[in-house]
Scaffold this active site. Structure first.
Site, PDB file in Angstrom:
ATOM      1  N   ASP A   1      -5.321  -0.846   2.558  1.00 24.56           N
ATOM      2  CA  ASP A   1      -3.913  -0.433   2.564  1.00 24.56           C
ATOM      3  C   ASP A   1      -3.003  -1.585   2.115  1.00 24.56           C
ATOM      4  O   ASP A   1      -3.182  -2.729   2.535  1.00 24.56           O
ATOM      5  CB  ASP A   1      -3.568  -0.024   4.007  1.00 24.56           C
ATOM      6  CG  ASP A   1      -2.231   0.669   4.151  1.00 24.56           C
ATOM      7  OD1 ASP A   1      -1.800   1.336   3.195  1.00 24.56           O
ATOM      8  OD2 ASP A   1      -1.628   0.562   5.238  1.00 24.56           O
TER       9      ASP A   1
ATOM     10  N   ASP B   1      -0.367  -2.580  -4.062  1.00 19.79           N
ATOM     11  CA  ASP B   1       1.046  -2.428  -3.765  1.00 19.79           C
ATOM     12  C   ASP B   1       1.869  -3.407  -4.601  1.00 19.79           C
ATOM     13  O   ASP B   1       2.079  -4.550  -4.215  1.00 19.79           O
ATOM     14  CB  ASP B   1       1.273  -2.661  -2.265  1.00 19.79           C
ATOM     15  CG  ASP B   1       2.747  -2.513  -1.877  1.00 19.79           C
ATOM     16  OD1 ASP B   1       3.594  -2.338  -2.782  1.00 19.79           O
ATOM     17  OD2 ASP B   1       3.048  -2.581  -0.679  1.00 19.79           O
TER      18      ASP B   1
ATOM     19  N   GLU C   1       1.863   2.242  -5.928  1.00 21.91           N
ATOM     20  CA  GLU C   1       3.161   2.561  -5.306  1.00 21.91           C
ATOM     21  C   GLU C   1       4.307   2.281  -6.260  1.00 21.91           C
ATOM     22  O   GLU C   1       4.345   1.261  -6.945  1.00 21.91           O
ATOM     23  CB  GLU C   1       3.343   1.742  -4.023  1.00 21.91           C
ATOM     24  CG  GLU C   1       4.689   2.019  -3.350  1.00 21.91           C
ATOM     25  CD  GLU C   1       4.853   1.309  -2.003  1.00 21.91           C
ATOM     26  OE1 GLU C   1       3.850   1.086  -1.309  1.00 21.91           O
ATOM     27  OE2 GLU C   1       6.011   0.994  -1.666  1.00 21.91           O
TER      28      GLU C   1
ATOM     29  N   HIS D   1       8.329   1.940   7.280  1.00 21.74           N
ATOM     30  CA  HIS D   1       7.277   1.626   8.248  1.00 21.74           C
ATOM     31  C   HIS D   1       7.866   1.333   9.631  1.00 21.74           C
ATOM     32  O   HIS D   1       9.030   0.959   9.734  1.00 21.74           O
ATOM     33  CB  HIS D   1       6.479   0.402   7.779  1.00 21.74           C
ATOM     34  CG  HIS D   1       5.677   0.662   6.543  1.00 21.74           C
ATOM     35  ND1 HIS D   1       5.983   0.108   5.323  1.00 21.74           N
ATOM     36  CD2 HIS D   1       4.591   1.440   6.333  1.00 21.74           C
ATOM     37  CE1 HIS D   1       5.111   0.526   4.420  1.00 21.74           C
ATOM     38  NE2 HIS D   1       4.253   1.341   5.006  1.00 21.74           N
TER      39      HIS D   1
ATOM     40  N   HIS E   1       3.910   7.134   2.849  1.00 21.78           N
ATOM     41  CA  HIS E   1       3.808   6.022   3.806  1.00 21.78           C
ATOM     42  C   HIS E   1       4.905   6.193   4.852  1.00 21.78           C
ATOM     43  O   HIS E   1       5.844   6.955   4.661  1.00 21.78           O
ATOM     44  CB  HIS E   1       3.983   4.683   3.087  1.00 21.78           C
ATOM     45  CG  HIS E   1       2.765   4.263   2.344  1.00 21.78           C
ATOM     46  ND1 HIS E   1       2.009   3.184   2.708  1.00 21.78           N
ATOM     47  CD2 HIS E   1       2.149   4.826   1.275  1.00 21.78           C
ATOM     48  CE1 HIS E   1       0.987   3.074   1.872  1.00 21.78           C
ATOM     49  NE2 HIS E   1       1.044   4.054   0.994  1.00 21.78           N
TER      50      HIS E   1
ATOM     51  N   THR F   1       1.967   3.538  13.225  1.00 23.07           N
ATOM     52  CA  THR F   1       2.848   3.394  14.389  1.00 23.07           C
ATOM     53  C   THR F   1       2.489   4.335  15.543  1.00 23.07           C
ATOM     54  O   THR F   1       2.469   3.919  16.704  1.00 23.07           O
ATOM     55  CB  THR F   1       4.310   3.626  13.944  1.00 23.07           C
ATOM     56  OG1 THR F   1       4.652   2.585  13.025  1.00 23.07           O
ATOM     57  CG2 THR F   1       5.274   3.609  15.100  1.00 23.07           C
TER      58      THR F   1
HETATM   59  P1  13P Z   1       3.992   4.206  10.029  1.00 20.85           P
HETATM   60  O1  13P Z   1       4.568   2.891  10.384  1.00 20.85           O
HETATM   61  O2  13P Z   1       5.044   5.261   9.934  1.00 20.85           O
HETATM   62  O3  13P Z   1       2.876   4.617  10.910  1.00 20.85           O
HETATM   63  O4  13P Z   1       3.383   4.068   8.536  1.00 20.85           O
HETATM   64  C1  13P Z   1       2.121   3.503   8.320  1.00 20.85           C
HETATM   65  C2  13P Z   1       1.839   3.233   6.884  1.00 20.85           C
HETATM   66  O5  13P Z   1       2.529   3.640   5.990  1.00 20.85           O
HETATM   67  C3  13P Z   1       0.639   2.431   6.586  1.00 20.85           C
HETATM   68  O6  13P Z   1       0.507   2.173   5.234  1.00 20.85           O
HETATM   69  O1  G3H Z   2       1.965  -0.436   6.260  1.00 21.35           O
HETATM   70  C1  G3H Z   2       1.938  -1.083   7.280  1.00 21.35           C
HETATM   71  C2  G3H Z   2       0.899  -0.776   8.291  1.00 21.35           C
HETATM   72  O2  G3H Z   2       1.512  -0.256   9.434  1.00 21.35           O
HETATM   73  C3  G3H Z   2       0.059  -1.990   8.564  1.00 21.35           C
HETATM   74  O3  G3H Z   2       0.758  -2.900   9.334  1.00 21.35           O
HETATM   75  O4  G3H Z   2       0.408  -5.091   8.206  1.00 21.35           O
HETATM   76  O5  G3H Z   2       0.988  -4.954  10.652  1.00 21.35           O
HETATM   77  O6  G3H Z   2      -1.279  -4.266   9.851  1.00 21.35           O
HETATM   78  P1  G3H Z   2       0.190  -4.399   9.525  1.00 21.35           P
HETATM   79 ZN    ZN Z   3       2.379   1.912   4.252  1.00 17.83          ZN
END
Ligand code: 13P
Ligand code: G3H
Ligand code: ZN
Length: 305
Positions: free
Chosen positions: A80, A102, A132, A178, A208, A254
């Protein structure tokens, strides 16, 4: 078995449903999502951020996902928000079946150029690529048309980008962000923009920042000591509209974090003498399983494995 993101999303696109993609950082989160996938007979997308890799180590994460994927469920292992190209390369070589590059903060031409390079590497290994265009961040303060245009995905540019890069899925910016504080006022997505993108872009789209911040779990967390007063997520209604208009992958981190910590807080509050981590992590896993099941139902991926 481990399958590519493209396989899962093309099927979802044809069937007019979406598949939730969950961020994992450890065994408890992975196991919660797998339990939900098995119970719901849903395909499973597991994704690790660069932060997750830094925390747990890529080798551990790949190893536990490979064990989990011995089930008959289709499982995607996705990288991700890949920004570090050498880490992304390593993921492709280590068993990930999908990567996100990304380049959303890069100038358009640079994003296009870099994404194209990643697609070329990934193709040789049968690995899918999500790209993206536009920035996933809060848009509430962007009142002017030009400010919104600078942030949100431009439908014509998206068509050009997908055509030139050959990516398999495209993350779009339509007003989500996010984290747990997504909206202060009206929690609406730019569905008209999404409709235009769907008309110009034929590959599966990705949302996302799609967590809903469920009220019941938020209340539970706060009852057990959390201070998360203004947290607000995307409503199920908006998610359903997004799915009806071309979104096939719904990213959730989240809501799992919220469930994990709410259950932990309550377990610790209830039993002040608890010292066995399993007594705290067990309820956390159960509540995350419940959240993952809710998302599979919301996305319509139940029974699609
Ligand atoms: P949330 O913070 O809404 O859960 O989104 C997660 C996300 O987009 C991870 O790439
Ligand atoms: O896109 C963001 C995700 O919630 C991942 O978050 O970079 O804190 O692991 P993180
Ligand atoms: Zn994301």
């Amino acid at each position: 078995m481990v399958v590519s993101l493209k396989q899962v999303l093309v099927k979802a696109q044809k069937g007019h449903y979406a598949v939730p993609a969950f961020n994992i950082n450890d065994l408890e989160i992975l196991e919660a999502v797998m339990r939900a996938g098995k119970k719901m007979r849903s395909p499973v997308i597991l994704q690790t951020s660069e932060g997750a890799i830094e925390y747990a180590g890529m080798e551990y994460l790949v190893a536990i996902v490979e064990v989990a994927a011995k089930s008959r469920l289709p499982v995607v292992l996705h990288f991700d928000h890949g920004k570090n190209l050498s880490l992304l390369h390593k993921a492709i070589d280590s068993g990930y079946s999908s990567v996100m590059f990304d380049g959303s903060l890069l100038p358009y031409e640079k994003n296009l150029h870099e994404t194209k390079k990643v697609v070329a590497w990934a193709r040789r290994r049968g690995v899918s690529v999500e790209a993206e265009l536009g920035a996933i961040k809060g848009v509430e303060d962007l009142v002017s048309v030009s400010a919104r245009e600078a942030i949100l995905t431009n439908p014509l540019q998206a068509a050009d980008f997908v055509h030139k890069t050959g990516c398999d899925a495209l993350a779009v910016a339509i007003g989500t962000s996010h984290g747990a504080y997504k909206f202060r006022g009206n929690p609406k997505l730019d569905i008209e923009r999404l409709k235009k993108i769907k008309r110009t872009v034929k590959i599966p789209l990705v949302l996302h920042g799609a967590s809903g911040v469920p009220r019941d779990i938020l209340k539970m967390a706060m009852k057990c000591g959390a201070e998360l007063g203004d947290a607000k997520g995307v409503s199920d209604t908006e998610i359903k509209k997004a799915i009806a208009n071309g979104v096939c992958k719904i990213n959730i981190d989240t809501d799992l974090r919220l469930a994990f910590t709410a259950a932990m807080r309550c377990a610790l509050k209830k039993d002040k003498k608890a010292i066995d981590p399993r007594k705290i992590l067990g309820p956390a896993m159960e509540l995350m399983t419940d959240v993952a099941e809710r998302k599979m139902r919301l996305c319509g991926s139940v029974g699609k494995a």
